[in-house]
Design a protein around this motif. Structure first.
Motif, short mmCIF file in Angstrom:
data_model
loop_
_atom_site.label_atom_id
_atom_site.label_comp_id
_atom_site.label_asym_id
_atom_site.label_seq_id
_atom_site.Cartn_x
_atom_site.Cartn_y
_atom_site.Cartn_z
N PHE A 297 0.70 -1.19 0.14
CA PHE A 297 -0.01 0.09 0.16
C PHE A 297 0.70 1.32 0.07
CE2 PHE A 297 -2.09 -3.53 2.44
CZ PHE A 297 -3.08 -3.61 1.80
N GLN A 298 0.27 2.41 -0.35
CA GLN A 298 0.87 3.50 -0.52
C GLN A 298 1.34 4.32 0.86
OE1 GLN A 298 -1.35 6.61 -2.44
NE2 GLN A 298 0.46 8.40 -1.91
N PHE A 299 0.29 3.92 1.81
CA PHE A 299 0.56 4.21 3.38
C PHE A 299 1.10 3.16 4.07
CE2 PHE A 299 -2.28 7.44 1.36
CZ PHE A 299 -1.68 8.58 1.75
N PHE A 300 1.61 2.39 3.47
CA PHE A 300 2.36 0.99 4.24
C PHE A 300 1.39 0.07 5.09
CE2 PHE A 300 5.05 4.93 5.53
CZ PHE A 300 5.66 4.92 3.96
N ASN A 301 0.46 0.83 5.90
CA ASN A 301 -0.52 0.07 6.35
C ASN A 301 -0.03 -1.13 7.23
OD1 ASN A 301 -2.13 1.61 4.85
ND2 ASN A 301 -3.66 0.10 4.58
N LEU A 302 1.01 -0.74 8.19
CA LEU A 302 1.63 -1.80 9.09
C LEU A 302 0.63 -1.63 10.28
CD1 LEU A 302 5.26 -1.38 8.66
CD2 LEU A 302 3.95 -3.02 7.61
N LEU A 303 0.50 -2.78 11.05
CA LEU A 303 -0.33 -2.44 12.32
C LEU A 303 0.50 -1.69 13.51
CD1 LEU A 303 -2.50 -4.07 11.05
CD2 LEU A 303 -2.80 -5.51 13.03
N PRO A 304 0.23 -0.64 13.94
CA PRO A 304 1.19 0.04 14.95
C PRO A 304 1.39 -0.70 16.07
CG PRO A 304 -1.19 0.85 14.94
CD PRO A 304 -1.13 -0.09 13.74
N LEU B 200 1.29 -13.40 -7.61
CA LEU B 200 1.18 -11.95 -8.15
C LEU B 200 1.33 -10.93 -6.92
CD1 LEU B 200 0.85 -10.10 -10.54
CD2 LEU B 200 -1.56 -10.06 -10.08
N LEU B 201 2.24 -10.09 -7.16
CA LEU B 201 2.62 -8.94 -6.14
C LEU B 201 1.95 -7.73 -6.60
CD1 LEU B 201 4.15 -8.77 -3.36
CD2 LEU B 201 6.03 -8.12 -4.55
N LEU B 202 0.89 -7.04 -5.80
CA LEU B 202 0.49 -5.85 -6.48
C LEU B 202 0.98 -4.51 -5.57
CD1 LEU B 202 -2.42 -8.15 -6.29
CD2 LEU B 202 -2.46 -6.47 -8.30
N ALA B 203 1.45 -3.59 -6.16
CA ALA B 203 1.63 -2.38 -5.30
C ALA B 203 0.74 -1.01 -5.87
CB ALA B 203 3.23 -2.28 -5.35
N ASP B 204 0.34 -0.40 -4.86
CA ASP B 204 -0.32 0.85 -5.51
C ASP B 204 0.34 2.12 -4.80
OD1 ASP B 204 -1.96 2.75 -6.12
OD2 ASP B 204 -3.87 2.05 -5.12
N GLU B 205 1.16 2.78 -5.88
CA GLU B 205 1.96 3.85 -5.52
C GLU B 205 3.01 3.60 -4.41
OE1 GLU B 205 0.24 7.57 -5.75
OE2 GLU B 205 -1.80 6.98 -6.72
N PRO B 206 3.89 2.56 -4.51
CA PRO B 206 4.66 2.07 -3.09
C PRO B 206 5.55 3.08 -2.71
CG PRO B 206 5.19 1.04 -5.06
CD PRO B 206 4.03 1.64 -5.46
N THR B 207 5.93 4.00 -3.63
CA THR B 207 6.94 5.07 -3.34
C THR B 207 6.07 6.51 -3.17
OG1 THR B 207 7.29 5.34 -5.79
CG2 THR B 207 8.58 3.90 -4.65
N GLY B 208 4.87 6.58 -3.32
CA GLY B 208 4.30 7.84 -3.26
C GLY B 208 4.62 8.44 -2.05
N ASN B 209 4.71 7.95 -0.97
CA ASN B 209 4.87 8.50 0.29
C ASN B 209 6.28 8.53 0.85
OD1 ASN B 209 2.71 9.84 1.26
ND2 ASN B 209 2.57 8.46 2.87
#
Ligand SMILES: Nc1ncnc2c1ncn2[C@@H]1O[C@H](COP(=O)(O)OP(=O)(O)OP(=O)(O)O)[C@@H](O)[C@H]1O
Ligand SMILES: [Mg+2]
Lengths: 258, 865
Positions: free
Chosen positions: A97-104, A170-179
């Motif tokens: 994800f663009q915003f990483f979405n790791l569980l804090p 399949l690996l999918l990435a939505d703007e992985p470097t956007g942030n």
């Protein structure tokens, strides 16, 4: 690495996605055809609102198309129910994800282990793999750190490790470097490229011509349709093509592209 | 928790480990949620222990005193006395090996200054027995010998004796029905079962001395029978019952015990109900808590879904979190409950209930924890389902759903639940004089349904109230008031659910108080209408509706009559029966001498001319109250059977009494009739009228002096004091219930704190902007306090409204069923106090969240993502 006659990993045909109803209905995808070969790195570009994320969500089994078909290694999944899609998400696809979405609240290692945890797989079997993946993304020494203690680039590398845990087809990435700043972005992209070179199939949405140029092939989307295609490698050509795709938009829409 | 540190605890390798981590990330909310479970489970456990303790006390008492008794003979419904000759008729029945009669009374110890000791622990149940008969109790003597008749000796329970420093050979001064007597301790015994009556003692005396001292010259209270070996107890019981007639109860110790426990079961249900309220409102706090958590974690939940978690798995993770909270809360609740039980038992002892040290039963703990888990899961169920429905694409958007205003469907369902269950609840709680626990359970369940309806309706009342309260608030503090109002309205469902906790808890308090005030008002107006007496003399701690009370020596009537200030004096004998004659519902049989009682109290009759009524009573007729007659369709001229231990006969209804005493559940008769049928020969109360109003003071002084000298166990109360003590008794009972409900109010406070801290998180950016624009910390605090006040006051006012509404309906339904004389009385001062409490709750609940908000640095607040 050109397309050629290699085995097809992903095949989408005439994908249509409508949001809303009546006067507020939006056609996010207007009939997209797409093929991705096994081991291929495809980048998707296009102006904002052109349907890139929508397409990626459907490819990644996060959403279903309104119409059209999509299949991974010959297995269709456009009309599957939520249960079946859930299985695919866990076992066949990996999402970044663009915003990483790791569980804090979870450490890096625990975040990497998460897909096994939430899909009910035996987590012990994945302990070793977690270590390997953290080593692969160069974060062995940060295994016990919480996301809040890591830089954006590090977080995204953890997210990549997490997406790889169950060896997705399949690996999918939505703007992985956007942030990310350009240095961290480059590390992440280098990592993705390395994975592809080792045989991983990757589809990535990006606004960054330089990032797209690392892909084997670039697809340009506009108004929910694939408008053109380029082979990767040349930054300049990618940037020019994106400009030309965007230029044909009505005035004012251009500012929205980042 | 600093994010730089490695999280404590084991590596997360399971969903529950993840839940634990997630709970730790929101410590305040987790604590508050567990706190609600703790309070709910605690009160439930406390009351379960209390009830268990009361039951085990009674069981032990009966086991100890009946011991190896096979059959117990007593007056019908265990009330009234058996004629002394009956024992020979019992012994004559074949199969009877031995029969032993006894009489009993309560004595009290005397202070050094000669006044009676009013403490519960100063009381001792004394039985007079014939030591020549076999002892059927389980008592085992540990010192001395049996009392010898004619020597004023007494044998004491060892523990009670030890507490009063008494040894064999000591002399002890006791207040008895025949005045102060000094007795010698002849022996000490103990019950092997370890009977503990919470301070009350037991004792026995020789029959002759007991008859004289207890003023029961020719009756038995009970006869215990030992069957011949090989004789069937059931058969013997049937033979005895047939032989002794309808007014006599022939039962076994086991039936006696279960009857006593059945008598308590109605109270048990009421106690369970009130103790359940805290847990019930706790469900809403839990619901709110998890809803907030899910709203905050939308993106996280979406991510889990994107990583391959099924909806069910996500729901499971929420349920697991709830289970962790429930377990921690329940365990803490058990500790709290054990403490509460101590307080509850003490309160019961203050009501005069003989209860022993707490019986810590594991089953009570299991039940309380089980109900706590169920309540938590009930609260977490909806949020869990909601979490399951979070679509995976939310992972990329990561925001909550917009608030939806409560819909019309909700109002309709709410009303459909609320109105019928309110009407039915009133009828079930108060619409019948039956004491069946089934009706109590029905009433409790119906009321819970009513609460559910109230919760559904809460937004429609609470939100308008918030708007209304916002007007003065914004006038007082324009900026803070505005911000607070917007915040409270931003999540209408949450605000309403938070306030609903208070609405329920406070409405119960208001209903209790209103019903109590209405009882009191009606009783006081009944006093004013029907009692013209100046003094009431009765045993200390006298209860009209209860077990046999110590009698008053028949000599006292003449002694008071001889006083110069006495204008008129009469005695009353009251006998509480589970089945009054002519109807079958519980009430009080009242006996007096018809002509002399009129001189003291204003009694009015209907249905026949006064002279006919009085003459008819004197000749053996009975006078039911108008209320009782209406309820059981009795008319003047009807013939009704009276059956008591001393006799059985037909009696004519000679008139109807215009009285609401004992809620109108009374049947009146002459002293002779009561003595002849029920074997009651001692007075319960003596009522006196002064020779002139100016002599009242002197009369009270001389009667008090007479009592202090000869009968310290009795007290004389002026009309005002008598009214007050009756009022106090009702207030005490409802106060006890309200004390149990009060814990639900505490849960409500926790709920507001919880909601406010969420509000602080949601409004971090807003608060930061305010601070950056120059708002002081103090102003930020005030904004939070205002929001808190809005919620608590709206909840409080809605609670008062709901409570008053329900109380009106219930009092009216009582008036049309069981209590025609009841008039509605609103406890205005209490309602005022509750409104003030609303403000206090609002301020207290705001302390923590407001401090948190005020501490936010403008920059952190603005950066907050
Ligand atoms: N849930 C939704 N409901 C309604 N419309 C939507 C929804 N999601 C996307 N859209 C619309 O569909 C179109 C395509 O959106 P999408 O997010 O796929 O664009 P995008 O190419 O990813 O844009 P960006 O570069 O800004 O991320 C847009 O017009 C968007 O407004
Ligand atoms: Mg997008």
């Amino acid at each position: 690495m050109a397309t050629g006659a290699q085995a097809i990993a992903l095949e989408a045909h005439d994908l249509v996605k409508l949001y809303g109803e009546g006067s507020v209905q939006v056609q996010a995808l207007a009939g997209v055809d797409l093929q991705v070969a096994r081991g291929e790195f495809v980048a998707i570009m296009g102006p904002s609102g052109s349907g890139k994320s929508t397409l990626l969500h459907i490819l990644g089994a996060l959403d279903r198309p309104t119409r059209g078909t999509v299949a991974i290694h010959g297995r269709r999944y456009d009309t599957l129910d939520d249960r079946a899609l859930t299985r695919l998400r866990g076992e066949v696809f990996g999402f970044i994800f663009q915003f990483f979405n790791l569980l804090p609240t979870l450490t890096a290692a625990e975040n990497v282990l998460l897909p096994a945890l939430v899909s009910g797989a035996a987590t012990a079997d994945y302990a070793q793999r977690t270590d390997e993946l953290l080593a692969l993304v160069g974060l062995s020494d940060r295994a016990g750190h919480l996301p809040a203690a890591m830089s954006g680039g590090e977080q995204q590398r953890v997210a990549i490790a997490r997406a790889l845990l169950r060896s997705p087809e399949l690996l999918l990435a939505d703007e992985p470097t956007g942030n990310l700043d350009s240095a961290s972005g480059a590390t992440v992209l280098g990592l993705l490229r390395r994975l592809v070179d080792d045989g991983q199939t990757v589809v990535m949405v990006t606004h960054d011509g330089g990032a797209a140029a690392l892909a084997d092939r670039i697809i340009f989307l506009r108004d929910g349709l694939v408008v053109s295609e380029l082979a990767g490698g040349d930054d300049g050509r990618v940037a020019a093509e994106l400009r030309s795709v965007t230029a044909s938009l009505p005035p004012g829409a251009e500012e929205e592209t980042r | 928790m600093s994010p730089r540190r490695r999280p404590a605890g084991a590596t997360v390798t399971s969903l529950s480990g993840m839940g634990l981590r997630s709970l730790r990330a929101r410590p305040l909310r987790s604590l508050l949620t567990a706190g609600a479970v703790m309070l709910g489970v605690g009160m439930m456990f406390g009351v379960l222990l209390l009830v268990g303790t009361i039951h085990s006390t009674f069981t032990q008492l009966y086991d100890s005193i009946y011991g190896r008794t096979d059959v117990v003979i007593s007056g019908a419904q265990s009330q009234g006395a058996l004629p002394v000759s009956m024992i020979e008729r019992v012994r004559a029945v074949s199969g009877v090996r031995a029969a032993s009669g006894d009489i009993g009374s309560i004595f009290r110890t005397v202070n050094p200054d000669g006044t009676v000791n009013r403490a519960q622990t100063a009381q001792v149940y004394v039985v007079g027995v014939d030591y020549a008969q076999p002892d059927m109790t389980t008592a085992r003597r540990v010192a001395g010998h049996d009392p010898i008749d004619g020597r004023n000796q007494i044998q004491l329970d060892r523990d009670w004796a030890a507490r009063h420093g008494l040894k064999v050979g000591d002399r002890v001064r006791l207040s008895t029905p025949s005045g102060l007597v000094t007795l010698t301790v002849s022996g000490l015994y103990t019950f092997p079962g370890g009977l503990n009556l919470g301070g009350y003692g037991t004792a026995s005396m020789a029959l002759g001395d007991a008859r004289r001292i207890m003023d029961k010259p020719a009756t038995w209270d009970e006869i215990s029978v030992l069957a011949q070996p090989g004789v069937s107890v059931t058969g013997l019981r049937a033979t005895l019952a047939a032989r002794l007639g309808p007014g006599v109860e022939v039962s076994t110790p086991a039936t006696k015990t279960s009857e006593a426990l059945d008598q308590l079961s109605a109270l048990d249900v009421v106690l369970y109900f009130f103790s359940g309220i805290a847990l019930f409102v706790g469900i809403f706090l839990i619901l709110n808590s998890f809803n907030m958590t899910i709203l905050q974690r939308m993106r996280e939940l979406g991510t889990l879904r994107a990583l391959g978690a099924s909806g069910g798995r996500v729901a499971q993770s929420i349920v697991l979190e709830a289970a962790i909270v429930a377990s921690v809360g329940s365990l803490a609740g058990l500790a709290l409950g054990a403490g509460l039980a101590v307080l509850l038992v003490r309160a019961m002892q203050n009501f005069g209930m003989p209860v022993s040290g707490i019986d810590f039963s594991p089953s009570a703990a299991v039940i309380a924890v089980g109900i706590g888990l169920l309540a938590t899961l009930a609260g977490a169920a909806r949020p869990a389902l909601r979490a399951a429905r979070v679509p995976p694409v939310r992972a990329l958007v990561g925001e909550g759903e917009p608030p939806r205003p409560p819909g019309a469907r909700r109002a309709v369902i709410g009303l459909a639940l609320f109105l019928p269950s309110m009407l039915a609840g009133g009828l079930l709680w108060f619409g019948t004089t039956s004491t069946s626990p089934l009706i109590g359970i029905g009433a409790a369940l119906t009321t819970m349904l009513m609460f559910v309806g109230m919760v559904m309706l809460a937004p429609f009342v609470v939100l308008p109230l918030v708007s209304l309260l916002a007007i003065p608030l914004r006038w007082l503090m324009p900026a803070e008031g505005r911000l607070a109002t917007d915040a409270a309205k931003a999540s209408p469902e949450r605000t309403a659910a938070t306030a609903a906790t208070l609405v329920i808890a406070l409405s119960v308090v208001v209903v209790n108080a209103t019903v109590a005030a209405s009882f009191i008002g009606s009783i006081q107006s009944e006093f004013d209408r029907a009692f013209s007496r100046d003094l009431t003399v009765q045993p200390i701690g006298y209860q009209e509706m209860g077990p046999p009370q110590p009698g008053i020596s028949t000599r006292l009537l003449a002694q008071i009559a001889a006083l110069p200030q006495t204008g008129a004096v009469a005695s009353r004998r009251n006998l509480y029966l589970r089945n009054l004659p002519g109807g079958g519902s519980q009430g009080v049989l009242v006996a007096y001498s018809p002509y002399s009682y009129r001189q003291v109290d204003k009694v009015s009759y209907s249905g026949a001319p006064l002279a006919t009524v009085l003459g008819g009573m004197a000749k053996g007729g009975i006078v039911p109250s108008q209320v009782y007659a209406d309820e059981h369709n009795l008319h003047v001229g009807d013939r009704v059977r009276l059956s008591g231990p001393s006799g059985s006969r037909m009696a004519t209804v000679v008139g109807l009494a215009d009285t609401y005493e004992a809620g109108g559940q009374t049947v009146q008769m002459s002293l002779q009739t009561m003595a002849a049928v029920y074997g009651v020969h001692t007075d319960s109360q003596i009522v006196v009228k002064a020779s002139s109003p100016s002599a009242r003071g002197a009369l009270e002084r001389s009667v008090s002096a007479l009592l202090a000298r000869d009968y310290p166990g009795l007290e004389a109360q002026s009309a005002a004091a008598f009214k007050r003590s009756t009022t106090d008794a009702i207030n005490q009972q409802f106060g006890f219930f309200n004390a149990i409900v009060a814990i639900a109010v505490v849960v409500g406070v926790l709920g507001i704190i919880n909601t406010l801290s969420m509000s602080v998180i949601e409004r971090t950016r807003e608060i930061g902007v305010l601070r950056a624009l120059g708002a002081s910390r103090w102003r930020v605090r005030r904004t939070m306090a205002n929001e808190s006040l809005l919620i608590s006051l709206a909840g409080t006012l809605a609670g008062i409204l709901a409570g008053v509404g329900i109380a009106i309906v219930w009092v009216l339904s009582m008036r049309s069923t069981t209590f025609p004389g009841l008039s509605l009385n609103l406890p205005l001062s209490l309602l005022g106090t509750i409104a003030v409490l609303g403000v206090v709750i609002g301020v207290i609940a705001a302390i923590l969240p407001a401090r948190r908000a005020a501490r936010l640095e403008p920059l952190t607040a603005i950066r907050y993502e």
